[in-house]
Write an enzyme that holds these catalytic residues in place. Sequence first.
Site, PDB file in Angstrom:
ATOM      1  N   CYS A   1      43.279  28.152 -70.127  1.00 53.69           N
ATOM      2  CA  CYS A   1      43.906  28.206 -68.920  1.00 53.69           C
ATOM      3  C   CYS A   1      44.497  27.045 -68.399  1.00 53.69           C
ATOM      4  O   CYS A   1      45.664  27.086 -67.691  1.00 53.69           O
ATOM      5  CB  CYS A   1      42.931  28.764 -67.870  1.00 53.69           C
ATOM      6  SG  CYS A   1      41.541  27.714 -67.436  1.00 53.69           S
TER       7      CYS A   1
ATOM      8  N   LYS B   1      28.457  39.174 -66.551  1.00 53.58           N
ATOM      9  CA  LYS B   1      29.180  40.275 -67.572  1.00 53.58           C
ATOM     10  C   LYS B   1      30.207  39.080 -68.534  1.00 53.58           C
ATOM     11  O   LYS B   1      31.246  38.740 -68.089  1.00 53.58           O
ATOM     12  CB  LYS B   1      30.033  41.080 -66.937  1.00 53.58           C
ATOM     13  CG  LYS B   1      30.485  42.019 -68.017  1.00 53.58           C
ATOM     14  CD  LYS B   1      31.544  42.857 -67.657  1.00 53.58           C
ATOM     15  CE  LYS B   1      32.781  42.611 -68.071  1.00 53.58           C
ATOM     16  NZ  LYS B   1      33.189  42.085 -69.664  1.00 53.58           N
TER      17      LYS B   1
ATOM     18  N   GLY C   1      39.547  34.965 -65.386  1.00 54.80           N
ATOM     19  CA  GLY C   1      40.084  35.771 -66.320  1.00 54.80           C
ATOM     20  C   GLY C   1      41.649  35.805 -66.240  1.00 54.80           C
ATOM     21  O   GLY C   1      42.233  34.854 -65.425  1.00 54.80           O
TER      22      GLY C   1
ATOM     23  N   GLU D   1      52.126  33.154 -69.358  1.00 54.22           N
ATOM     24  CA  GLU D   1      51.321  32.339 -70.030  1.00 54.22           C
ATOM     25  C   GLU D   1      51.192  33.067 -71.439  1.00 54.22           C
ATOM     26  O   GLU D   1      50.698  34.283 -71.565  1.00 54.22           O
ATOM     27  CB  GLU D   1      49.820  32.585 -69.167  1.00 54.22           C
ATOM     28  CG  GLU D   1      48.812  31.806 -69.940  1.00 54.22           C
ATOM     29  CD  GLU D   1      47.440  32.279 -69.031  1.00 54.22           C
ATOM     30  OE1 GLU D   1      47.030  33.442 -68.766  1.00 54.22           O
ATOM     31  OE2 GLU D   1      46.765  31.225 -68.812  1.00 54.22           O
TER      32      GLU D   1
ATOM     33  N   GLU E   1      39.431  32.493 -60.722  1.00 55.19           N
ATOM     34  CA  GLU E   1      39.885  31.468 -61.623  1.00 55.19           C
ATOM     35  C   GLU E   1      40.730  32.186 -62.573  1.00 55.19           C
ATOM     36  O   GLU E   1      40.269  32.925 -63.528  1.00 55.19           O
ATOM     37  CB  GLU E   1      38.781  30.618 -62.282  1.00 55.19           C
ATOM     38  CG  GLU E   1      37.698  30.102 -61.417  1.00 55.19           C
ATOM     39  CD  GLU E   1      38.382  28.756 -61.129  1.00 55.19           C
ATOM     40  OE1 GLU E   1      39.393  28.297 -61.176  1.00 55.19           O
ATOM     41  OE2 GLU E   1      37.569  28.310 -59.893  1.00 55.19           O
TER      42      GLU E   1
HETATM   43  P1  NAD Z   1      40.811  39.346 -68.700  1.00 53.55           P
HETATM   44  O1  NAD Z   1      41.332  39.345 -67.581  1.00 53.55           O
HETATM   45  O2  NAD Z   1      41.341  40.359 -69.747  1.00 53.55           O
HETATM   46  O3  NAD Z   1      39.211  39.627 -68.750  1.00 53.55           O
HETATM   47  C1  NAD Z   1      38.312  38.531 -68.226  1.00 53.55           C
HETATM   48  C2  NAD Z   1      37.113  39.349 -67.759  1.00 53.55           C
HETATM   49  O4  NAD Z   1      37.207  40.403 -67.011  1.00 53.55           O
HETATM   50  C3  NAD Z   1      36.492  39.817 -69.170  1.00 53.55           C
HETATM   51  O5  NAD Z   1      34.865  39.866 -69.012  1.00 53.55           O
HETATM   52  C4  NAD Z   1      36.831  41.359 -69.046  1.00 53.55           C
HETATM   53  O6  NAD Z   1      35.928  42.308 -69.780  1.00 53.55           O
HETATM   54  C5  NAD Z   1      36.644  41.490 -67.549  1.00 53.55           C
HETATM   55  N1  NAD Z   1      37.263  42.727 -66.871  1.00 53.55           N
HETATM   56  C6  NAD Z   1      38.399  43.520 -67.430  1.00 53.55           C
HETATM   57  N2  NAD Z   1      38.784  44.377 -66.700  1.00 53.55           N
HETATM   58  C7  NAD Z   1      37.967  44.581 -65.634  1.00 53.55           C
HETATM   59  C8  NAD Z   1      38.040  45.271 -64.589  1.00 53.55           C
HETATM   60  N3  NAD Z   1      38.977  46.214 -64.308  1.00 53.55           N
HETATM   61  N4  NAD Z   1      37.296  44.948 -63.606  1.00 53.55           N
HETATM   62  C9  NAD Z   1      36.338  43.774 -63.848  1.00 53.55           C
HETATM   63  N5  NAD Z   1      36.396  43.085 -64.706  1.00 53.55           N
HETATM   64  C10 NAD Z   1      37.217  43.391 -65.712  1.00 53.55           C
HETATM   65  O7  NAD Z   1      40.991  37.792 -69.335  1.00 53.55           O
HETATM   66  P2  NAD Z   1      40.448  37.314 -70.839  1.00 53.55           P
HETATM   67  O8  NAD Z   1      41.623  37.657 -71.614  1.00 53.55           O
HETATM   68  O9  NAD Z   1      39.224  37.457 -71.076  1.00 53.55           O
HETATM   69  O10 NAD Z   1      40.837  35.699 -70.817  1.00 53.55           O
HETATM   70  C11 NAD Z   1      41.993  35.148 -70.701  1.00 53.55           C
HETATM   71  C12 NAD Z   1      42.514  34.873 -69.291  1.00 53.55           C
HETATM   72  O11 NAD Z   1      41.478  34.000 -68.662  1.00 53.55           O
HETATM   73  C13 NAD Z   1      43.931  33.800 -69.333  1.00 53.55           C
HETATM   74  O12 NAD Z   1      44.616  34.531 -68.386  1.00 53.55           O
HETATM   75  C14 NAD Z   1      43.009  32.592 -69.033  1.00 53.55           C
HETATM   76  O13 NAD Z   1      44.163  31.750 -68.119  1.00 53.55           O
HETATM   77  C15 NAD Z   1      42.172  32.954 -67.936  1.00 53.55           C
HETATM   78  N6  NAD Z   1      41.290  31.713 -67.689  1.00 53.55           N
HETATM   79  C16 NAD Z   1      41.311  31.051 -66.624  1.00 53.55           C
HETATM   80  C17 NAD Z   1      40.268  30.000 -66.257  1.00 53.55           C
HETATM   81  C18 NAD Z   1      40.124  29.324 -65.016  1.00 53.55           C
HETATM   82  O14 NAD Z   1      39.428  28.702 -64.927  1.00 53.55           O
HETATM   83  N7  NAD Z   1      41.360  29.302 -64.050  1.00 53.55           N
HETATM   84  C19 NAD Z   1      39.612  29.816 -67.339  1.00 53.55           C
HETATM   85  C20 NAD Z   1      39.431  30.410 -68.411  1.00 53.55           C
HETATM   86  C21 NAD Z   1      40.355  31.484 -68.649  1.00 53.55           C
END
Ligand code: NAD
Length: 448
Positions: free
Chosen positions: A261, A152, A205, A351, A227
Amino acid sequence: MITVLNPATEEAIAELPSPGVEETDAAVAAAKAAFPAWRAVAPGDRGRLLRRLATLVEEHGEELARIESRNVGKPISGARAEVGMVAEVFHFYAGAVDKHHGETIPVAGGVDLTFREPLGVVGLIVPWNFPLNIASWKLGPALACGNTVALKPAELTPLSALRLGELALEAGIPEGVVNIVAGKGSVVGQRLVEHPDVAKIGFTGSTEVGRRVMERAAATIKRVTLELGGKSANVVFADADLEKAAAAAPYAVFDNAGQDCCARSRIFVERSAYDRFLELLVEATRGINVGDPQDEATEMGPLISAAHRETVASFVDGNVAFRGDVPDGPGFWFPCTLVEATNDDRIAREEVFGPVAAVIPFEDEEEALQLANDTPYGLSGSIWTRDGARALRMARGIDSGVLSVNSNSSVRVSTPFGGFKQSGFGRELGLHGLEGYSEVKNVFISTE
Ligand code: NAD
């Protein structure tokens, strides 16, 4: 329907159907049906299929980079480099398929063997900041280990993953092995987490959503790797090559418009070098080329959305040392911003996920270490010094998964990547990445 925007122009670039629970269940069913045959593919053949996918990514590199650049607002040069990494990831895991194997363990009365078994259907949930890259970090090891997948992408950035799904089929990976479900997190993501036939969730995320994923995965004892977010330190000692550290520091925060991130968004500087370093940092930040992502010379594009821009703006209320320029007209632009702060300020605690860095002085090594660790996160970080022993002491002392000395690099195809503390757990990339997509089975054979 999902309307996909170009964040640099605010124009719609695609309208896609928004899959729901039914489509998610169909994807999981397809993956489940494809699993027995896929796990039985001989390792060498599985490797060859992954290598063909890697080659197709290379052949379609420019197309994929343009998709990613338009959908995320990334500068085209950076998008090309990311797509290059995607191909390298598939090459790496193509070669890893037959190198991830079990052991024989000396025991009394027989022979003891371990096997690395695939988990089955895995759900891969990806964010919007590096859509194709992070998809490949999960897909590569998941497929190499013999799992089938429902992936997804984030609803804001589904286009590159959908294209990758087509390329996987073109590479000869059988239908049902890779299923892309480009829908909402609260619908598709949540269903994957709750689905009884999904054995594991590989999630990247925010820490907030990661926490919910972990809670919901508990109901079916799903494996999870998380992650999550970060608030990483860039620690500059007075004996460092200040020019080099200051020239590099802006790119460790403002790359991908700070939506990274690994962003080293807390810049700690030893007091005796603070004024000089800040001067150099401001100059280097002023030099960042912000503008049209399709322009070859652009180094920073817009933020992903209007809503995200509002969140980022809410962090900037302190002692602003520098605020850059942004283009006029449409686009979710936000200027490169440096704020003098303390480690207790909100800007240093949370963040921001935008082009905003906190610059914070410290007195000595002991305080530098204490401040670097004074955060709930632990993803990446850097130490700049000419004192090798101190560099190693700091690197060992900082509670973080990925550190670099006299460099701000975090990610390499062959080395493990992942967080400590609330930045998550599990490792991606390298051979460590395979651990999260296989289960160890132990078999004892009696020789008596
Ligand atoms: P997010 O947590 O809002 O979304 C991440 C993913 O989860 C998306 O595909 C989203 O649709 C999905 N999602 C949302 N609600 C959900 C639920 N209830 N159940 C399952 N899936 C769900 O994050 P974002 O805004 O897309 O990305 C930014 C975040 O990601 C930042 O906090 C960043 O630090 C983190 N990030 C971490 C890494 C890492 O490797 N540690 C890498 C990139 C981004």
